[in-house]
Design a protein around this motif. Structure first.
Motif, short mmCIF file in Angstrom:
data_model
loop_
_atom_site.label_atom_id
_atom_site.label_comp_id
_atom_site.label_asym_id
_atom_site.label_seq_id
_atom_site.Cartn_x
_atom_site.Cartn_y
_atom_site.Cartn_z
N VAL A 63 0.85 -1.18 0.00
CA VAL A 63 0.00 0.00 0.00
C VAL A 63 0.89 1.23 0.00
N THR A 114 -0.50 -0.92 -4.75
CA THR A 114 -1.68 -0.09 -4.68
C THR A 114 -1.34 1.34 -4.27
N ALA A 170 -6.15 4.18 1.42
CA ALA A 170 -5.53 3.58 2.60
C ALA A 170 -6.33 3.84 3.87
N VAL A 206 -9.48 -2.10 1.99
CA VAL A 206 -8.16 -2.73 2.08
C VAL A 206 -8.30 -4.21 2.45
N ASN A 220 2.97 -1.73 4.48
CA ASN A 220 2.50 -0.35 4.52
C ASN A 220 3.64 0.60 4.15
N LEU A 236 -4.73 0.66 8.19
CA LEU A 236 -4.09 -0.46 7.50
C LEU A 236 -3.77 -1.59 8.48
#
Length: 407
Positions: free
Chosen positions: A6, A31, A59, A65, A79, A89
């Motif tokens: 992410v 992402t 996020a 997510v 992350n 997250l």
């Protein structure tokens, strides 16, 4: 191993370039809130990008997510966003039954009455409050696994395990001689995170006293950094290592000091004086009389160049390291364990500037150790909780050796 990454900014993009050369994972879903950034990170890999795909995700949207983790059968969430998004997250990974890894921990809040004396909410407190839930789920949340925190914490554990019988003090010391052509002020890392770290009250740990705070930029000292960087004035800065190291390593004192320089400190102080470090939105009258709400800190970030784009203009080296003082075999000992990255090398080898590359390589090494079962566990753990030697050996195998200097 299947990974959900992410954040496809500078560090996230560097992660893809490093990971693409390794075979330990089956697929990585890259992402970002801006899909074009995720797509660009994957496209830049060329033929090496066959194990990567790009998706858009917000996020801050835990449900989205978690759904993405389930859809792509991801084992771990990595992350690579800024600390504002740690908790959504973190919770999304737990709800989806995935492991979790970040490079910065949940945000702190200064004590409202005595911010420069006692701690309020500390970095990582929100994550550690959920440790029992992670343990019950049998999942690992590896917190603070970048370079600082991250590699610096691995160094602390290595020193405790192999270099010292007793440790009096551990001090993380970060310095560089980096310059950026064409800019008088151009931070080499996220200005949002830099402001957060540098203007919050720094935390210091002392055995018997515990954690306490001091005013920003306190206790200046000149530290001589290796490999030609030389002497740099360093000051106390709020950082995760001070909150992590004492949980697993027995030390009399723990500090974090950053080599910022007078000009950089003066700029940050000016931003604070003007209120431009604030994150709470303020109302601004736009052209035509319409009003919009915007965070002053976001405006500052938007006005500065993206650190990920500065590599071609940067010159010099960056050094992250851990200074340790204590005793071994009855005599005094003092060492500096360090990792230096030359921007010319990282740009030539990976197309990533030195600071973001140095941050990115460490979570990839950690992921590989998790994929092979060398690093494992359940709960919320810092890097100090895991064996350091396999990490340091693998970091060297990645082509980025670390060093040790007897002081």
């Amino acid at each position: 191993m299947r990974v959900l990454l992410v954040g496809a900014g500078g560090v996230g993009t560097a992660i893809t370039r490093i990971a693409a050369r390794r075979s330990f994972f089956d697929h990585m879903v890259v992402t970002d809130y801006d899909l074009s950034r995720a797509e660009a990170a994957v496209a830049a890999l060329g033929e090496a990008g066959a194990r990567f795909s790009a998706r858009r995700v917000d996020a801050s949207d835990e449900a989205a997510v978690a759904a993405l983790l389930a859809e792509h059968r991801c084992d771990v969430l990595l992350n690579a966003t800024d600390p504002r998004f740690v908790m959504p997250l973190f919770r999304a990974a737990l709800s989806a039954g995935a492991h979790y890894l970040d490079m910065a921990m949940s945000l702190s809040r200064p004590d409202p009455e005595r911010p420069h004396e006692v701690c309020g909410v500390k970095l990582g407190d929100a994550q550690f409050e959920m440790a029992a839930e992670w343990e019950k789920a049998g999942r690992l949340a590896l917190a603070g696994m970048g370079v600082e925190p991250g590699l610096s914490d691995v160094f602390a554990r290595y020193a405790a395990d192999e270099l010292f019988d007793h440790i009096e003090e551990i001090g993380i010391r970060d310095g560089a001689d980096l310059t950026v052509d064409g800019y008088d002020f151009a931070p080499s890392f996220s200005i949002w995170t830099t402001i957060e770290e540098c203007l919050n009250p720094p935390v210091v740990y002392e055995a018997g006293r515990g954690w306490f705070t001091t005013p920003p930029f306190s206790e200046p000292e000149v530290f001589d950094f290796p490999e030609g960087i030389g002497p740099v004035e360093c000051v106390n800065v709020e950082h995760e290592e001070v909150l992590l190291v004492p949980r697993w390593v027995d030390a009399g004192r723990v500090t974090f000091k950053y080599g910022l320089g007078t000009e950089f400190i003066d700029t940050l102080r000016t931003l604070h004086l003007l209120g431009l470090d604030r994150t709470e939105p303020v109302e601004v009258v736009a052209e035509g009389g319409a009003t919009v709400k915007v965070s002053p800190r976001d405006v500052v970030a938007a006005c500065l160049p993206d650190p990920a784009t500065l590599g071609d203009r940067m010159r010099g080296k960056t050094c992250a390291g851990t200074w340790v003082k204590g005793t071994k075999d009855g005599g005094p000992r003092e060492v500096y364990l360090y990792h230096v990255v030359d921007n010319e090398w990282s740009m030539r080898e990976y197309g990533s500037q030195a600071v973001v590359w140095q941050t990115a390589v460490n979570p990839v090494v950690a992921l590989e150790l998790m994929a092979t079962g060398v690093w494992s566990g359940a709960g919320v753990l810092g890097p100090e909780a895991l064996p350091p030697r396999p990490f340091l050996d693998l970091l060297t195998e990645y082509g980025s050796p670390w060093g040790m200097r007897e002081q």
